[in-house]
Design an enzyme around this catalytic site. Structure first.
Site, short mmCIF file in Angstrom:
data_model
loop_
_atom_site.label_atom_id
_atom_site.label_comp_id
_atom_site.label_asym_id
_atom_site.label_seq_id
_atom_site.Cartn_x
_atom_site.Cartn_y
_atom_site.Cartn_z
N ASP A 54 7.08 6.03 -7.54
CA ASP A 54 6.91 5.03 -8.59
C ASP A 54 8.04 4.03 -8.38
O ASP A 54 9.22 4.41 -8.49
CB ASP A 54 7.01 5.70 -9.97
N SER A 135 2.36 -13.63 -3.04
CA SER A 135 1.13 -14.24 -3.54
C SER A 135 1.29 -15.75 -3.48
O SER A 135 2.43 -16.26 -3.48
CB SER A 135 0.94 -13.82 -5.00
N TYR A 152 4.05 -12.82 -13.71
CA TYR A 152 3.65 -12.43 -12.34
C TYR A 152 4.16 -13.44 -11.33
O TYR A 152 4.75 -13.11 -10.31
CB TYR A 152 2.12 -12.33 -12.29
N LYS A 156 6.95 -13.07 -8.20
CA LYS A 156 6.66 -13.27 -6.77
C LYS A 156 7.55 -14.37 -6.17
O LYS A 156 7.93 -14.29 -5.01
CB LYS A 156 5.17 -13.59 -6.57
N VAL A 185 -8.23 -11.71 -3.22
CA VAL A 185 -8.91 -10.56 -2.60
C VAL A 185 -9.65 -9.71 -3.63
O VAL A 185 -9.14 -9.47 -4.74
CB VAL A 185 -7.85 -9.69 -1.87
N ARG A 186 -10.83 -9.21 -3.24
CA ARG A 186 -11.64 -8.35 -4.12
C ARG A 186 -11.01 -6.96 -4.27
O ARG A 186 -11.18 -6.09 -3.42
CB ARG A 186 -13.06 -8.18 -3.56
N THR A 187 -10.22 -6.80 -5.36
CA THR A 187 -9.61 -5.50 -5.69
C THR A 187 -9.66 -5.41 -7.21
O THR A 187 -10.13 -6.34 -7.88
CB THR A 187 -8.13 -5.46 -5.26
P1 NAP Z 1 -4.41 -3.37 -7.27
O1 NAP Z 1 -5.77 -3.09 -6.79
O2 NAP Z 1 -4.17 -3.60 -8.73
O3 NAP Z 1 -3.45 -2.17 -6.77
C1 NAP Z 1 -2.12 -2.16 -7.16
C2 NAP Z 1 -1.47 -0.91 -6.61
O4 NAP Z 1 -0.09 -0.93 -7.04
C3 NAP Z 1 -2.08 0.38 -7.15
O5 NAP Z 1 -2.07 1.36 -6.14
C4 NAP Z 1 -1.12 0.76 -8.27
O6 NAP Z 1 -1.09 2.15 -8.55
C5 NAP Z 1 0.18 0.33 -7.62
N1 NAP Z 1 1.30 0.27 -8.57
C6 NAP Z 1 1.41 -0.47 -9.70
N2 NAP Z 1 2.58 -0.20 -10.31
C7 NAP Z 1 3.22 0.72 -9.53
C8 NAP Z 1 4.46 1.41 -9.63
N3 NAP Z 1 5.29 1.23 -10.65
N4 NAP Z 1 4.80 2.26 -8.63
C9 NAP Z 1 3.97 2.48 -7.59
N5 NAP Z 1 2.77 1.90 -7.47
C10 NAP Z 1 2.41 1.02 -8.43
O7 NAP Z 1 -3.77 -4.63 -6.54
P2 NAP Z 1 -4.12 -5.33 -5.13
O8 NAP Z 1 -5.03 -6.45 -5.38
O9 NAP Z 1 -4.46 -4.31 -4.11
O10 NAP Z 1 -2.70 -5.98 -4.82
C11 NAP Z 1 -1.82 -5.49 -3.80
C12 NAP Z 1 -0.72 -6.52 -3.61
O11 NAP Z 1 -1.30 -7.79 -3.25
C13 NAP Z 1 0.12 -6.77 -4.84
O12 NAP Z 1 1.46 -6.99 -4.47
C14 NAP Z 1 -0.46 -8.07 -5.41
O13 NAP Z 1 0.46 -8.78 -6.20
C15 NAP Z 1 -0.81 -8.78 -4.12
N6 NAP Z 1 -1.83 -9.84 -4.28
C16 NAP Z 1 -3.11 -9.52 -4.59
C17 NAP Z 1 -4.06 -10.54 -4.69
C18 NAP Z 1 -5.51 -10.28 -4.98
O14 NAP Z 1 -6.29 -11.26 -5.07
N7 NAP Z 1 -5.94 -9.02 -5.13
C19 NAP Z 1 -3.67 -11.88 -4.52
C20 NAP Z 1 -2.34 -12.17 -4.21
C21 NAP Z 1 -1.43 -11.13 -4.09
P3 NAP Z 1 -2.05 2.83 -9.69
O15 NAP Z 1 -3.39 3.06 -9.05
O16 NAP Z 1 -1.31 4.09 -10.04
O17 NAP Z 1 -2.11 1.86 -10.84
#
Ligand code: NAP
Length: 229
Positions: A54, A135, A152, A156, A185-187
């Site tokens: 964590d 980001s 957020y 960043k 990204v689709r997440t």
């Molecule tokens: P996501 O699907 O929300 O996944 C976030 C991950 O971070 C999950 O595994 C979550 O764990 C984990 N997490 C959150 N708090 C944590 C903590 N305190 N300790 C350890 N793990 C923790 O997000 P994503 O879209 O894959 O994003 C991944 C990265 O890309 C992030 O840095 C995000 O800011 C960046 N990003 C994403 C996008 C986008 O469009 N998706 C765009 C720009 C940047 P749990 O499952 O336990 O919650």
């Protein structure tokens, strides 16, 4: 040996998967170990193991650093991917400061904590690749154009500043530190209407994680190209 934080889902899971496909031994970091182990099964590769980390909890980070150091004596790749996006407004005058504080604790201090724990191990082998998953929201140029999730976004921007400072501190060593933006990204975070797949989102992180010794450091990249801070 690679560590990816927040790798139980989303872009982090894809980064862990692709690093394993490239024959790296991967520690898949998850704050909930059961979710981490389920993700390891999904990857179904012999060289991936889950570990509880964590990023807001110093003791889980210290325990993992000690274990990696005693079991392997090295960490080659650190991908600071874990992050949250919990803003409820796009207006900084209306931001709940508890949300801002927790966001900074996770997205900025969390990555900083991981760097403090693992840079000494990288220094032992004079080798390291640190990728800070940032980001477009962390670009000052973008902020000048658009108001978006202030807590957020500031987390960043600050993560990008940390990238620059670490790169400067580590100049002359073979530890390269870069920030990247995955695009939209689709997440769970990006939502279903985002145009990019996790594979596309992970690509630049994989490139930065596997840079040659003469690769860039202290940069901000998207699609393997430099972008504006
Ligand atoms: P996501 O699907 O929300 O996944 C976030 C991950 O971070 C999950 O595994 C979550 O764990 C984990 N997490 C959150 N708090 C944590 C903590 N305190 N300790 C350890 N793990 C923790 O997000 P994503 O879209 O894959 O994003 C991944 C990265 O890309 C992030 O840095 C995000 O800011 C960046 N990003 C994403 C996008 C986008 O469009 N998706 C765009 C720009 C940047 P749990 O499952 O336990 O919650």
């Amino acid at each position: 040996m690679a560590l990816v934080t927040g790798a139980n889902r989303g872009i982090g899971l894809e980064i862990a998967k692709q690093l394993a496909q490239r024959k790296n031994r991967v520690i898949l970091g998850a704050r909930d170990i059961a979710r981490g182990e389920a993700a390891v099964k999904e990857i179904s590769s012999g060289n991936v193991t889950a570990a509880k980390v964590d990023v807001t909890d110093q003791s889980t980070v210290d325990m993992l650093a000690q274990k990696i150091n005693s079991d392997f004596g090295r960490l080659d790749i650190l991908v600071n991917n874990a992050a949250i996006l919990i803003d409820e407004t796009d207006f900084p005058t209306k931001t709940n400061l508890d949300i801002a504080r927790f966001t900074l604790e996770t997205n900025l201090i969390g990555s900083w904590r991981l760097c403090q724990a693992f840079v000494p191990i990288m220094r032992q082998n004079n080798y390291g690749r640190i990728v800070n998953v940032s980001s477009n929201a962390g670009s000052l140029e973008a902020i000048a154009e658009n108001l978006y999730s202030p807590a957020y976004s500031i987390s960043k921007v600050s993560l990008n500043a940390l990238t620059m400072m670490l790169a400067r501190e580590l100049r002359g060593s073979n530890i390269l530190v870069n920030s990247m933006s995955p695009g939209w990204v689709r997440t769970d975070m990006g939502g279903p209407s985002a145009p990019r797949s996790v594979k596309e989102g992970a690509d630049t992180a994989i490139w930065l994680a596997t840079l040659p010794d003469n690769g860039p450091t202290g940069g901000f990249f998207q699609d393997r190209k430099k972008i504006d801070w």
